[in-house]
Scaffold this motif. Structure first.
Motif, short mmCIF file in Angstrom:
data_model
loop_
_atom_site.label_atom_id
_atom_site.label_comp_id
_atom_site.label_asym_id
_atom_site.label_seq_id
_atom_site.Cartn_x
_atom_site.Cartn_y
_atom_site.Cartn_z
N GLY A 152 3.16 -10.52 -2.83
CA GLY A 152 3.93 -10.67 -1.59
C GLY A 152 4.88 -9.54 -1.27
O GLY A 152 5.62 -9.61 -0.30
N ARG A 153 4.88 -8.49 -2.07
CA ARG A 153 5.81 -7.39 -1.84
C ARG A 153 5.65 -6.81 -0.44
O ARG A 153 6.61 -6.51 0.24
N GLN A 154 4.39 -6.61 -0.02
CA GLN A 154 4.17 -5.99 1.30
C GLN A 154 3.93 -7.03 2.38
O GLN A 154 3.40 -6.73 3.43
N GLY A 155 4.33 -8.25 2.11
CA GLY A 155 4.11 -9.36 3.04
C GLY A 155 3.46 -10.50 2.26
O GLY A 155 2.77 -10.24 1.28
N PRO A 156 3.66 -11.76 2.70
CA PRO A 156 3.09 -12.89 1.96
C PRO A 156 1.57 -12.75 1.82
O PRO A 156 0.87 -12.54 2.80
N GLY A 157 1.08 -12.83 0.59
CA GLY A 157 -0.36 -12.77 0.34
C GLY A 157 -0.96 -11.37 0.36
O GLY A 157 -2.16 -11.19 0.12
N ALA A 158 -0.17 -10.35 0.65
CA ALA A 158 -0.70 -8.98 0.71
C ALA A 158 -1.12 -8.51 -0.68
O ALA A 158 -0.50 -8.86 -1.68
N ARG A 159 -2.19 -7.74 -0.74
CA ARG A 159 -2.70 -7.23 -2.02
C ARG A 159 -2.52 -5.72 -2.09
O ARG A 159 -3.19 -4.96 -1.39
N THR A 160 -1.59 -5.30 -2.94
CA THR A 160 -1.21 -3.90 -3.00
C THR A 160 -1.85 -3.18 -4.17
O THR A 160 -1.89 -3.71 -5.28
N MET A 161 -2.34 -1.98 -3.93
CA MET A 161 -2.83 -1.13 -5.02
C MET A 161 -2.09 0.20 -4.95
O MET A 161 -2.14 0.90 -3.93
N LEU A 162 -1.41 0.54 -6.03
CA LEU A 162 -0.58 1.74 -6.03
C LEU A 162 -1.38 2.98 -6.44
O LEU A 162 -2.14 2.92 -7.41
N VAL A 163 -1.20 4.05 -5.71
CA VAL A 163 -1.89 5.31 -6.00
C VAL A 163 -1.01 6.50 -5.62
O VAL A 163 0.07 6.32 -5.05
N SER A 164 -1.53 7.69 -5.86
CA SER A 164 -0.84 8.92 -5.45
C SER A 164 -1.13 9.20 -3.98
O SER A 164 -2.09 8.67 -3.42
N PRO A 165 -0.34 10.08 -3.35
CA PRO A 165 -0.61 10.43 -1.95
C PRO A 165 -2.00 11.03 -1.74
O PRO A 165 -2.68 10.71 -0.76
N LEU A 166 -2.45 11.87 -2.67
CA LEU A 166 -3.78 12.47 -2.51
C LEU A 166 -4.86 11.39 -2.54
O LEU A 166 -5.77 11.36 -1.70
N THR A 167 -4.74 10.49 -3.51
CA THR A 167 -5.73 9.41 -3.61
C THR A 167 -5.69 8.55 -2.34
O THR A 167 -6.74 8.16 -1.81
N ALA A 168 -4.50 8.28 -1.85
CA ALA A 168 -4.38 7.48 -0.62
C ALA A 168 -5.07 8.19 0.55
O ALA A 168 -5.77 7.56 1.35
N ALA A 169 -4.88 9.49 0.63
CA ALA A 169 -5.49 10.25 1.72
C ALA A 169 -7.01 10.19 1.64
O ALA A 169 -7.70 9.96 2.65
N ILE A 170 -7.53 10.37 0.44
CA ILE A 170 -9.00 10.35 0.28
C ILE A 170 -9.55 8.97 0.66
O ILE A 170 -10.54 8.85 1.37
N ILE A 171 -8.88 7.93 0.19
CA ILE A 171 -9.37 6.58 0.48
C ILE A 171 -9.26 6.25 1.97
O ILE A 171 -10.12 5.58 2.53
N ALA A 172 -8.23 6.77 2.62
CA ALA A 172 -8.11 6.54 4.06
C ALA A 172 -9.32 7.12 4.80
O ALA A 172 -9.82 6.55 5.76
N ILE A 173 -9.76 8.27 4.35
CA ILE A 173 -10.91 8.92 5.00
C ILE A 173 -12.21 8.18 4.67
O ILE A 173 -13.05 7.94 5.54
N GLU A 174 -12.35 7.80 3.40
CA GLU A 174 -13.61 7.18 2.97
C GLU A 174 -13.69 5.69 3.35
O GLU A 174 -14.77 5.12 3.42
N GLY A 175 -12.53 5.04 3.51
CA GLY A 175 -12.54 3.62 3.87
C GLY A 175 -12.82 2.70 2.71
O GLY A 175 -12.94 1.49 2.87
N LYS A 176 -12.96 3.25 1.54
CA LYS A 176 -13.19 2.43 0.34
C LYS A 176 -12.69 3.20 -0.88
O LYS A 176 -12.42 4.41 -0.80
#
Ligand code: SF4
Lengths: 197, 465
Positions: free
Chosen positions: B427-451
């Motif tokens: 619930g950290r990012q909202g009730p029931g939200a599922r958070t996965m912590l990563v680095s900014p580079l990893t986040a950028a790559i996943i944003a582009i790939e969608g998975k």
């Protein structure tokens, strides 16, 4: 701060480990500007679903358990420094938390608010959970003067640690600020020679 | 007698020792924000003590602020009350406030360093656990509760038990695509969320000294996630270069004098730590968390471990994941780049470098929240702004935002969010939200790939700065 001397009470068992401050009081309830009223939102997302209906199966919703002592799994209170977690527990009616391990900041916050964190051995914690499971009305006795936690009517008891200073504070209902204010002239003296770059 | 870095700074701030072993520690800087200060101001009023040293306090509004239309009044009435209360309190007590609309506003742990308020050898506190961030400068910095905020307001001191010391040494070179966020997620996955309880940690070794200040701050920031009170890194040339010329840094002669002092801030060769760990940089993969505490992290292409613990099972159930499963290929709907862990200009540059000329996956909502007004401004000046917008990212205004979901930036129940923040609690990012912590580079790559993908297969495209 309220004084603490001895406390005998039935308990509420919460065997989960790593209970973090976001569970104790979710961030969206930190918007108050006073210290009161946080008890209502204690463990909010474990107690209620998104339609504000009570969730079955969570221990605080089970009327057969009551008491002012919470017994929790290892590493209780990890996460943020929000003192609201201690306020929420206190406001809900807890006066002591028993666990085999407490997160640092939580422990300090609890002590500053008259909520006593009692750290016991893993084995003793296990015994408490087992006894409470078989007999919901099991009482615990916390004696701060003797630093002893016991289960009346059984052979079980264990000593616990607390700093001598914190103990005096709790017994008398003083807090750190009272003490520090009494040291003001010494603090001013320190500032005379303290160089900051 | 030889001393650790921690001991040198701590000892120089001791006002007195109390019989029971506690010490009175003098605090050089006190940051405050809207969430953990109102009750402390109340206390000060009730006791009638006034502020002891108001010039040592700096305030900002960050936790509760909207990240859209900050020039308009805050819509959420409770948030507004809290922010207004801060304004009123700072006004009543004459405290420097970098509130909404101020060019210095931002997340408290971002603005302290960037304004040159944070300096080596200081003691710094704030009613916020990630105050450990400032330790990257060789300062003793840690989070405190509201009662302690009141103590510092009333006396500029805290009554504390001296923590034990720990050193974590990381030598060697990081693999491509691995950054400081991966280092700290890796350390926490090894030590667990209570591994550092009772300790103040010093990070050392060639992999640490090679890092920029931004990257060092990311590491110290997350010290608290392994239970430690704080983390610190000895200051060096990289530190001095960062501090030099900032708004509140010492200037001219004073700066040279300061450096003479700062040069003494390191752990002596034969200094004793209560605990030591060492890791090899080469062994650290790009990391991701799969559970509901920051210690539940794995290499991005590893499988989720197995465990019989009830807490572990409960955690996986919340996350909708299973033991022994790989995360690769998992569809992701939200990417959040921000928080005091990774919202500095360098983080934005890393993201922009990667996404330049690319498009985020269509179904992904990608949000970037700069750490401060200054970061926002610099991003605009460098054109990062445009690059991110063209790639389909939504750029917001500074604040804590979806890191803790106190404002309206929340992740919907049950959905996955790849996040550069520091906590993946339920619930950290909202009730029931599922958070996965990563680095900014990893986040950028996943944003582009969608998975979720093995980011190492993509890093060749990264132009290393
Ligand atoms: S960004 Fe997140 S972790 Fe950092 S200060 Fe804000 S709420 Fe706390």
């Amino acid at each position: 701060m309220e004084k603490f001397n001895t406390l005998t009470s039935t308990v509420i068992p919460l065997p989960n480990e790593d209970v973090d401050t976001d569970q104790i009081i979710p961030a969206r309830f930190l918007k108050s500007t006073t210290r009161q009223g946080f008890g209502e939102n204690l463990f909010k997302d474990w107690r209620f679903d998104s339609d504000r209906k009570m969730k079955d199966g969570f221990i605080l919703n089970d009327p057969s358990y009551s008491g002012s002592i919470l017994v929790a799994g290892k590493n209780f209170g990890c996460g943020s420094s929000r003192e609201h977690a201690a306020w929420a527990l206190y406001d809900y009616g807890f006066r002591a938390i028993i666990s085999s391990y407490f997160a640092d900041i939580f422990k300090g916050n609890a002590l500053n608010n008259g909520l006593l964190p009692v750290q016991v051995s893993d084995d003793f914690l296990e015994i408490i959970f087992e006894l409470v499971e078989s007999e919901k009305n099991t009482e615990l006795k916390i004696d701060l003067v003797d630093q002893q936690l016991s289960i009346p009517g059984t052979i079980y008891s264990e000593k616990f640690n607390i700093s001598a200073y914190k103990k005096t504070c709790l017994l008398n209902g003083y807090d750190d600020i009272d003490y520090l204010i009494s040291k003001k002239s010494q603090i001013e003296q320190f500032e005379q020679t303290h160089i900051e770059f | 007698m030889s001393k650790t870095l921690f001991e040198k700074v701590w000892d120089s701030h001791i006002v007195d020792s109390v019989e029971s072993g506690q010490e009175i520690l003098y605090i050089d800087r006190h940051f405050i924000h809207e969430v953990t200060s109102p009750q402390a101001f109340d206390g000060i009023r009730r006791r009638g003590t006034g502020l002891f040293r108001k010039n040592r306090i700096v305030a900002t509004a960050d936790h509760n602020v909207p990240t859209k239309d900050q020039h308009l009044p805050i819509k959420d009435l409770l948030s507004k009350l809290q922010v207004d209360t801060l304004i009123q309190n700072c006004d009543d007590f004459d405290i420097e406030l970098y509130g909404l609309g101020h060019p210095y506003q931002g997340i408290v742990h971002v603005i302290g360093p960037e304004l040159g308020i944070t300096k080596p050898g200081m003691t710094i506190v704030c009613g916020d656990s990630h105050t450990s961030t400032h330790g990257a400068f060789g300062a003793i910095a840690f989070g405190i509760g509201t009662s302690q905020v009141e103590q510092v307001m009333a006396t500029q001191c805290l009554l504390l038990e001296r923590p034990k010391t720990m050193r974590i040494t990381i030598n060697g070179n990081l693999a491509d695509g691995v950054s400081s966020k991966d280092i700290i997620l890796y350390i926490i996955s090894k030590l667990g969320t209570a591994g550092g309880t009772g300790y103040f940690v010093e990070y050392a070794g060639s992999a640490i000294t090679a890092l920029s200040m931004e990257a060092r701050m990311t590491i110290c920031n997350m010290s608290i996630e392994m239970g430690a009170r704080g983390g610190m890194i000895a200051p060096d040339e990289i530190t001095y270069d960062y501090v030099k010329g900032r708004e509140f840094s010492p200037k001219g002669d004073s700066f040279d004098k300061a450096i003479c002092h700062w040069n003494t801030l390191y752990s002596d060769e034969d200094a004793q730590f209560d605990k030591e760990y060492a890791f090899e940089a080469e062994e650290i993969p790009p990391m991701i968390t799969y559970g509901t505490n920051p210690g539940m992290g794995i290499g991005i292409s590893d499988k989720i471990p197995k465990s019989n613990s009830e807490s572990f099972k409960k955690s996986l159930k919340y996350m909708g994941l299973e033991m022994d499963m790989s995360l690769l290929g998992k569809r992701i709907d939200h990417v959040f780049i921000g928080s005091c862990t990774n919202s500095r200009i360098e983080d934005l540059r890393i993201v922009a470098d990667y996404v330049k000329g690319k498009q985020k996956a269509e179904h992904v909502k990608a949000m970037i929240v700069p750490g401060s007004k200054q970061v926002e401004k610099q991003a605009e000046e460098e054109g990062i702004h445009e690059v991110l917008k063209e790639a389909g990212f939504e750029l917001r205004e500074p604040g804590c935002s979806a890191c803790l979901g106190m404002n309206e930036d929340k992740i919907p129940e049950g959905e996955y969010c790849i996040s550069t923040s520091n906590r993946n609690f339920e619930g950290r990012q909202g009730p029931g939200a599922r958070t996965m912590l990563v680095s900014p580079l990893t986040a950028a790559i996943i944003a582009i790939e969608g998975k979720i993908v093995d980011t190492r297969n993509f890093v060749n495209e990264v132009v290393t700065a």
